[in-house]
Design a protein around this motif. Structure first.
Motif, short mmCIF file in Angstrom:
data_model
loop_
_atom_site.label_atom_id
_atom_site.label_comp_id
_atom_site.label_asym_id
_atom_site.label_seq_id
_atom_site.Cartn_x
_atom_site.Cartn_y
_atom_site.Cartn_z
N THR A 97 55.32 54.42 73.75
CA THR A 97 56.40 53.44 73.94
C THR A 97 56.23 52.33 72.91
N PRO A 98 57.27 51.54 72.67
CA PRO A 98 57.11 50.39 71.76
C PRO A 98 55.97 49.46 72.19
N GLY A 99 55.84 49.26 73.49
CA GLY A 99 54.76 48.39 73.96
C GLY A 99 53.40 48.93 73.63
N ARG A 100 53.20 50.24 73.80
CA ARG A 100 51.91 50.84 73.47
C ARG A 100 51.63 50.69 71.98
N VAL A 101 52.64 50.90 71.15
CA VAL A 101 52.44 50.80 69.71
C VAL A 101 52.12 49.36 69.31
N ARG A 102 52.78 48.40 69.92
CA ARG A 102 52.46 47.00 69.60
C ARG A 102 51.02 46.67 69.99
N ARG A 103 50.56 47.18 71.13
CA ARG A 103 49.17 46.94 71.54
C ARG A 103 48.20 47.60 70.56
N LEU A 104 48.56 48.81 70.10
CA LEU A 104 47.73 49.50 69.12
C LEU A 104 47.63 48.68 67.83
N VAL A 116 57.73 54.03 63.73
CA VAL A 116 57.43 53.35 62.47
C VAL A 116 58.02 51.94 62.42
N PRO A 117 59.30 51.72 62.75
CA PRO A 117 59.82 50.34 62.67
C PRO A 117 59.06 49.36 63.56
N VAL A 118 58.68 49.81 64.74
CA VAL A 118 57.93 48.94 65.65
C VAL A 118 56.59 48.56 65.03
N ALA A 119 55.90 49.56 64.47
CA ALA A 119 54.59 49.31 63.87
C ALA A 119 54.70 48.42 62.64
N VAL A 120 55.70 48.67 61.81
CA VAL A 120 55.89 47.86 60.60
C VAL A 120 56.08 46.39 60.97
N GLU A 121 56.88 46.15 61.97
CA GLU A 121 57.11 44.78 62.41
C GLU A 121 55.82 44.16 62.96
N SER A 172 61.03 58.32 57.12
CA SER A 172 59.86 57.51 57.47
C SER A 172 59.55 56.51 56.38
N VAL A 173 59.67 56.93 55.12
CA VAL A 173 59.46 56.00 54.00
C VAL A 173 60.51 54.90 54.03
N ALA A 174 61.75 55.27 54.28
CA ALA A 174 62.82 54.27 54.35
C ALA A 174 62.60 53.28 55.48
N ALA A 175 61.94 53.73 56.55
CA ALA A 175 61.68 52.86 57.69
C ALA A 175 60.49 51.94 57.47
N GLY A 176 59.77 52.15 56.38
CA GLY A 176 58.67 51.23 56.06
C GLY A 176 57.29 51.83 56.03
N ALA A 177 57.14 53.13 56.31
CA ALA A 177 55.82 53.76 56.24
C ALA A 177 55.38 53.84 54.78
N THR A 178 54.15 53.43 54.51
CA THR A 178 53.62 53.50 53.15
C THR A 178 52.62 54.64 52.99
N GLU A 179 52.35 55.35 54.09
CA GLU A 179 51.52 56.55 54.05
C GLU A 179 52.19 57.61 54.91
#
Length: 318
Positions: free
Chosen positions: A69-76, A109-114, A146-153
């Motif tokens: 979930t977005p919450g889990r990713v933000r905690r990660l 990816v967008p959640v993690a990038v932010e 994924s690259v367009a969403a901000g992933a650099t790897e």
């Protein structure tokens, strides 16, 4: 993952079937060498703490679950930016230590990038992870999105059937197209070594992926029944060494799945140092794909600072 000033990016080599046919692996010797490592490499006290802090800086902290979930990713991401309790990091003189990256599915990816706000890279698993059996055009499109969403790897998965049937040209062509789709994002090629059958196949697949321009070669998706092992790691590291001799390019290595204890992380780093040298002991050339490893490392660092082990629930993993 950012290219260092002293480290040009791997541009690959033209496909040459003779390189593949020349591959040799002495499996009994490889197994013996790997088996002797745990008994020969042990570090204690401040040396152990230093190795473990280095290991933290090279972790791709990962969540790849169907119930993400977005919450889990933000905690990660919060854990990746503050991987060890602040008082412990202050005590060892590394208050700004972070993990090497976070690794998530495309949807997150967008959640993690932010959440990481540019402080560490965001990696996305792609190309029909983990099986890699979706239509090829969709796999390429997933990379691009994924690259367009901000992933650099981008962690791609190879088509294992090409290895098992010996269709090396097809493996090269697919991997090269994936590398092109990544653009400026660095690509880690996941071999799923537990499904390739032999160490010789592992070596051949490693060489093909590097010839096709992979920035990293990676053992596993973490979803196979057998993931990273020391014999496989030794084989892949020697492939990296052979590729550097042939091309002049340094390629990174990522063991993923099965590395969950601090003592195991030190073994992998010792093998890396012996086989490839000190330059690989940096995040731009080595990563652990892990989720639970960080918790055990944090416990060991707390023991180094306080002389006591704490219970696991005191070290949140995200």
């Amino acid at each position: 993952m950012t290219a260092s000033a002293d480290l040009p990016r791997n541009t690959g080599l033209h496909f040459d079937p003779a390189v593949v046919e020349a591959v040799r692996v002495n499996t009994p010797a490889t197994l013996r060498r790997a088996a002797t490592l745990p008994g020969r490499r042990s570090v204690k006290k401040e040396w152990q703490a230093a190795w473990l802090a280095r290991a933290v800086s090279m972790i791709d902290l990962t969540t790849l679950s169907g119930d993400d979930t977005p919450g889990r990713v933000r905690r990660l991401c919060a854990k990746a930016l503050h991987p060890v309790r602040a008082d412990i990091l202050d005590a060892i003189g590394l208050p700004d230590l972070t993990t090497g990256a976070v690794c998530v599915y495309h949807e997150m990816v967008p959640v993690a990038v932010e959440a990481v706000a540019g402080r560490i890279p965001v990696a996305a698993v792609s190309t029909g992870f983990p099986a890699g059996l979706t239509p090829f055009d969709l796999r390429l499109r997933e990379i691009e999105r994924s690259v367009a969403a901000g992933a650099t790897e981008i962690d791609i998965v190879i088509s294992r059937r090409h290895v098992l049937t010996g269709d090396w040209a097809a493996l090269y062509d697919e991997t090269a197209q994936m590398r092109a789709a990544c653009g400026d994002a660095h690509m880690k090629a996941i071999l799923a070594t537990g499904e390739l059958g032999t160490l010789k196949n592992v070596m051949k697949a490693s060489m093909i992926c590097m010839m096709a321009g992979s920035d990293f070669i990676k053992t596993s998706t973490g979803k196979e029944s057998v993931n990273a092992t020391l014999p496989v790691s030794l084989t892949m590291m020697r492939a990296i060494r052979a590729y550097e001799a042939a091309s002049g390019f340094k390629v990174g290595y990522k063991p993923a799945g099965g590395v969950s204890k601090a003592k195991d992380a030190i073994l992998y780093l010792a093998l890396l140092k012996e086989e490839l040298g000190d330059r690989w002991l940096r995040p731009d050339l080595f990563r652990f794909g892990a989720s639970s490893l960080l918790g055990d490392i944090e416990r060991q660092l707390e023991h180094f600072v306080t002389g006591r082990y704490s219970v696991g629930h005191r070290h949140a993993l995200g």
